[in-house]
Design a protein around this motif. Structure first.
Motif, PDB file in Angstrom:
ATOM      1  N   ASP A   1       0.834  -1.282  -0.169  1.00 52.16           N
ATOM      2  CA  ASP A   1       0.209   0.080   0.061  1.00 52.16           C
ATOM      3  C   ASP A   1       0.744   1.356   0.187  1.00 52.16           C
ATOM      4  OD1 ASP A   1      -2.239  -1.462  -0.222  1.00 52.16           O
ATOM      5  OD2 ASP A   1      -3.082  -0.852   2.180  1.00 52.16           O
ATOM      6  N   ALA A   2       1.932   1.176  -0.303  1.00 51.01           N
ATOM      7  CA  ALA A   2       2.820   2.067  -0.943  1.00 51.01           C
ATOM      8  C   ALA A   2       2.752   3.046  -1.908  1.00 51.01           C
ATOM      9  CB  ALA A   2       4.395   1.937  -0.558  1.00 51.01           C
ATOM     10  N   LEU A   3       2.259   2.624  -2.679  1.00 56.05           N
ATOM     11  CA  LEU A   3       1.435   3.050  -4.120  1.00 56.05           C
ATOM     12  C   LEU A   3      -0.042   1.776  -4.183  1.00 56.05           C
ATOM     13  CD1 LEU A   3       4.982   2.601  -5.735  1.00 56.05           C
ATOM     14  CD2 LEU A   3       3.770   5.241  -4.631  1.00 56.05           C
ATOM     15  N   ILE A   4      -1.008   2.762  -5.272  1.00 56.19           N
ATOM     16  CA  ILE A   4      -2.063   2.056  -5.339  1.00 56.19           C
ATOM     17  C   ILE A   4      -1.848   3.065  -6.898  1.00 56.19           C
ATOM     18  CG2 ILE A   4      -3.302   2.168  -3.455  1.00 56.19           C
ATOM     19  CD1 ILE A   4      -5.204   4.349  -4.351  1.00 56.19           C
ATOM     20  N   ILE A   5      -2.715   2.346  -7.712  1.00 57.91           N
ATOM     21  CA  ILE A   5      -2.843   2.364  -9.078  1.00 57.91           C
ATOM     22  C   ILE A   5      -4.368   3.051  -8.833  1.00 57.91           C
ATOM     23  CG2 ILE A   5      -3.700   2.189 -11.756  1.00 57.91           C
ATOM     24  CD1 ILE A   5      -1.088  -0.565 -11.317  1.00 57.91           C
ATOM     25  N   GLU A   6      -4.462   4.365  -9.412  1.00 56.69           N
ATOM     26  CA  GLU A   6      -5.986   4.581  -8.999  1.00 56.69           C
ATOM     27  C   GLU A   6      -6.019   4.710 -11.280  1.00 56.69           C
ATOM     28  OE1 GLU A   6      -6.418   7.807  -6.769  1.00 56.69           O
ATOM     29  OE2 GLU A   6      -7.423   6.337  -5.244  1.00 56.69           O
ATOM     30  N   GLU A   7      -7.030   5.418 -12.110  1.00 58.59           N
ATOM     31  CA  GLU A   7      -7.330   5.380 -13.413  1.00 58.59           C
ATOM     32  C   GLU A   7      -5.753   5.469 -13.879  1.00 58.59           C
ATOM     33  OE1 GLU A   7      -8.357   9.462 -12.717  1.00 58.59           O
ATOM     34  OE2 GLU A   7     -10.926   7.985 -12.099  1.00 58.59           O
ATOM     35  N   GLY A   8      -5.429   4.328 -14.069  1.00 57.38           N
ATOM     36  CA  GLY A   8      -4.139   3.805 -14.594  1.00 57.38           C
ATOM     37  C   GLY A   8      -2.449   4.625 -13.672  1.00 57.38           C
ATOM     38  N   GLU A   9      -2.963   5.388 -12.987  1.00 56.93           N
ATOM     39  CA  GLU A   9      -1.849   5.851 -12.493  1.00 56.93           C
ATOM     40  C   GLU A   9      -1.355   6.039 -11.236  1.00 56.93           C
ATOM     41  OE1 GLU A   9      -2.116  10.600 -13.373  1.00 56.93           O
ATOM     42  OE2 GLU A   9      -2.467  10.734 -15.588  1.00 56.93           O
ATOM     43  N   LEU A  10      -0.338   6.127 -10.894  1.00 57.78           N
ATOM     44  CA  LEU A  10       0.382   5.744  -9.349  1.00 57.78           C
ATOM     45  C   LEU A  10       0.415   6.667  -8.664  1.00 57.78           C
ATOM     46  CD1 LEU A  10       4.074   4.688 -10.252  1.00 57.78           C
ATOM     47  CD2 LEU A  10       2.071   2.798  -9.683  1.00 57.78           C
ATOM     48  N   ALA A  11      -0.838   6.585  -7.429  1.00 57.61           N
ATOM     49  CA  ALA A  11      -1.231   7.640  -7.010  1.00 57.61           C
ATOM     50  C   ALA A  11      -0.720   7.163  -4.907  1.00 57.61           C
ATOM     51  CB  ALA A  11      -2.757   7.406  -6.549  1.00 57.61           C
ATOM     52  N   ILE A  12      -1.174   8.012  -3.699  1.00 54.83           N
ATOM     53  CA  ILE A  12      -1.121   7.658  -2.162  1.00 54.83           C
ATOM     54  C   ILE A  12      -2.353   6.581  -2.345  1.00 54.83           C
ATOM     55  CG2 ILE A  12      -0.543   8.347   0.142  1.00 54.83           C
ATOM     56  CD1 ILE A  12       1.982   8.673  -1.847  1.00 54.83           C
ATOM     57  N   ALA A  13      -2.320   6.057  -1.477  1.00 57.30           N
ATOM     58  CA  ALA A  13      -3.668   4.747  -0.872  1.00 57.30           C
ATOM     59  C   ALA A  13      -4.048   6.594   0.207  1.00 57.30           C
ATOM     60  CB  ALA A  13      -3.071   3.661  -0.377  1.00 57.30           C
ATOM     61  N   ASN A  14      -5.533   5.926  -0.593  1.00 58.81           N
ATOM     62  CA  ASN A  14      -6.432   6.982   1.258  1.00 58.81           C
ATOM     63  C   ASN A  14      -5.490   7.540   1.128  1.00 58.81           C
ATOM     64  OD1 ASN A  14      -8.674   5.335   0.317  1.00 58.81           O
ATOM     65  ND2 ASN A  14      -7.467   3.215   0.994  1.00 58.81           N
ATOM     66  N   PRO A  15      -5.216   9.437   1.145  1.00 57.65           N
ATOM     67  CA  PRO A  15      -4.536   9.995   1.945  1.00 57.65           C
ATOM     68  C   PRO A  15      -4.975  10.463   3.145  1.00 57.65           C
ATOM     69  CG  PRO A  15      -4.297  10.840  -0.913  1.00 57.65           C
ATOM     70  CD  PRO A  15      -5.363   9.090  -0.371  1.00 57.65           C
ATOM     71  N   GLN A  16      -6.551  10.583   3.275  1.00 56.38           N
ATOM     72  CA  GLN A  16      -7.326  10.681   4.235  1.00 56.38           C
ATOM     73  C   GLN A  16      -7.097   9.603   5.476  1.00 56.38           C
ATOM     74  OE1 GLN A  16      -8.552   9.275   1.512  1.00 56.38           O
ATOM     75  NE2 GLN A  16     -10.684   9.214   1.864  1.00 56.38           N
ATOM     76  N   TYR A  17      -6.875   8.100   5.146  1.00 54.41           N
ATOM     77  CA  TYR A  17      -6.326   7.878   6.243  1.00 54.41           C
ATOM     78  C   TYR A  17      -5.156   7.295   6.448  1.00 54.41           C
ATOM     79  CZ  TYR A  17     -11.537   6.782   5.777  1.00 54.41           C
ATOM     80  OH  TYR A  17     -13.016   7.041   5.387  1.00 54.41           O
ATOM     81  N   THR A  18      -3.986   7.897   5.342  1.00 55.78           N
ATOM     82  CA  THR A  18      -2.739   7.112   5.599  1.00 55.78           C
ATOM     83  C   THR A  18      -1.691   7.994   6.504  1.00 55.78           C
ATOM     84  OG1 THR A  18      -1.924   7.358   3.085  1.00 55.78           O
ATOM     85  CG2 THR A  18      -0.264   7.551   4.506  1.00 55.78           C
ATOM     86  N   LEU A  19      -1.636   7.450   7.952  1.00 56.45           N
ATOM     87  CA  LEU A  19      -1.476   7.913   9.211  1.00 56.45           C
ATOM     88  C   LEU A  19      -0.036   8.995   8.950  1.00 56.45           C
ATOM     89  CD1 LEU A  19      -0.811   4.548  11.622  1.00 56.45           C
ATOM     90  CD2 LEU A  19      -2.763   6.483  10.925  1.00 56.45           C
ATOM     91  N   ASP A  20       0.973   8.982   7.707  1.00 53.19           N
ATOM     92  CA  ASP A  20       1.612  10.580   7.931  1.00 53.19           C
ATOM     93  C   ASP A  20       1.705  10.622   6.667  1.00 53.19           C
ATOM     94  OD1 ASP A  20       4.017  11.915   7.642  1.00 53.19           O
ATOM     95  OD2 ASP A  20       4.816  10.804  10.166  1.00 53.19           O
ATOM     96  N   LEU A  21       0.947  11.260   5.846  1.00 53.84           N
ATOM     97  CA  LEU A  21       1.224  11.607   4.565  1.00 53.84           C
ATOM     98  C   LEU A  21       2.658  12.501   4.372  1.00 53.84           C
ATOM     99  CD1 LEU A  21      -0.459  11.552   1.640  1.00 53.84           C
ATOM    100  CD2 LEU A  21      -0.797  13.963   2.123  1.00 53.84           C
ATOM    101  N   ASP A  22       3.067  12.747   5.118  1.00 57.23           N
ATOM    102  CA  ASP A  22       4.083  13.424   4.091  1.00 57.23           C
ATOM    103  C   ASP A  22       5.422  12.378   4.508  1.00 57.23           C
ATOM    104  OD1 ASP A  22       3.407  16.516   4.572  1.00 57.23           O
ATOM    105  OD2 ASP A  22       4.183  16.946   6.363  1.00 57.23           O
ATOM    106  N   GLU A  23       5.786  11.059   5.284  1.00 59.66           N
ATOM    107  CA  GLU A  23       6.396  10.360   5.130  1.00 59.66           C
ATOM    108  C   GLU A  23       5.629   9.228   4.325  1.00 59.66           C
ATOM    109  OE1 GLU A  23       9.641   8.858   6.841  1.00 59.66           O
ATOM    110  OE2 GLU A  23       8.895   9.330   8.267  1.00 59.66           O
TER     111      GLU A  23
END
Length: 245
Positions: free
Chosen positions: A182-204
């Motif tokens: 879950d360090a990366l996910i694929i959304e609409e063919g592009e790499l993204a951050i998994a559920n940024p609102q639930y990521t415990l430390d987005l900067d990290e």
């Protein structure tokens, strides 16, 4: 020679169709499962593995990337059914998997409960009970960031905190493949951050993506999204710039 298999598992969760992609790594000595889905997923894992003519009885090791419920939900049941499987996890994650520490996802859900509108609280209570129901299980071997695992052609453990502090990804130099979990996910063919609102430390989490640029990655396999098709280095740079600019 090492071979990897994507176990694409389709299922319904909370009224929505979802897909997760655990991975099987296989060589002449080992069959290694990476993450294992929600509770009661053994039949789904079995069906997916059988599509590759691999029985679950042949699994020798199970690597856990972090203790979210969709990654460890069937862990205890798998260990009970196949006690010969060695469970392997990052050193920071082991206490959560074993139940010595409360799940960080549970802590997050409990901490946000009182801020929710009343109509959202029954769903949140159900989610909290679900997290509380995840069965703990002993970890047979802990690993650390940067550690080299001499299985299936060699696997480098990469500590990729952010989504959770103890999250790990796995890199296979022989195939230049990153198993991102879950360090990366694929959304609409592009790499993204998994559920940024639930990521415990987005900067990290973004710093973890930056660290991935140090690796010669030809392909990325995401737990949510499967194989990324495109220029990995460019996609990582674009993702970093999205959050840094």
């Amino acid at each position: 020679m090492s071979i990897y298999h994507l176990l694409e598992i389709e299922f319904e969760y909370n009224g929505q169709q979802q897909v997760i992609t655990p991975i099987l790594l296989q060589d002449e000595n080992d069959v290694i499962l990476i993450d294992c889905g929600y509770p009661n997923f053994i039949p789904l894992l079995e069906e997916a593995a059988n599509r590759h003519n691999i029985p679950l009885t042949s699994i020798t090791k199970l690597i856990v990337t972090h203790h979210d419920m969709d990654h460890i939900g069937s862990l205890a049941a798998l260990k009970r059914t196949y006690p010969h499987i060695d469970i392997i996890a990052y050193e920071l994650e082991a206490p959560y998997i074993e139940g010595a520490k409360k799940s960080l996802r549970l802590e997050q859900a409990e901490a946000s409960f009182n801020t929710l509108p009343d109509e959202a609280k029954p769903g949140a209570e159900h989610f909290i009970r679900f997290l509380q129901s995840i069965e703990p299980v002993g970890v047979d071997q802990t690993v650390s960031g940067g550690e080299w695992l001499p299985w299936c052609g060699g696997i480098r453990v990469i500590h990729t905190p952010g989504h959770m502090p103890g999250h790990i990804s796995l890199y296979q130099p022989a195939t230049q493949t990153l198993i991102a979990a879950d360090a990366l996910i694929i959304e609409e063919g592009e790499l993204a951050i998994a559920n940024p609102q639930y990521t415990l430390d987005l900067d990290e989490a973004i710093r973890s993506v930056e660290r991935l640029l140090d690796y010669d990655i030809e392909q990325v396999i995401c737990y949510h999204g499967g194989i990324f098709h495109g220029d990995v280095q460019q996609a990582l740079q674009q993702l970093i710039h999205k959050y840094r600019d």
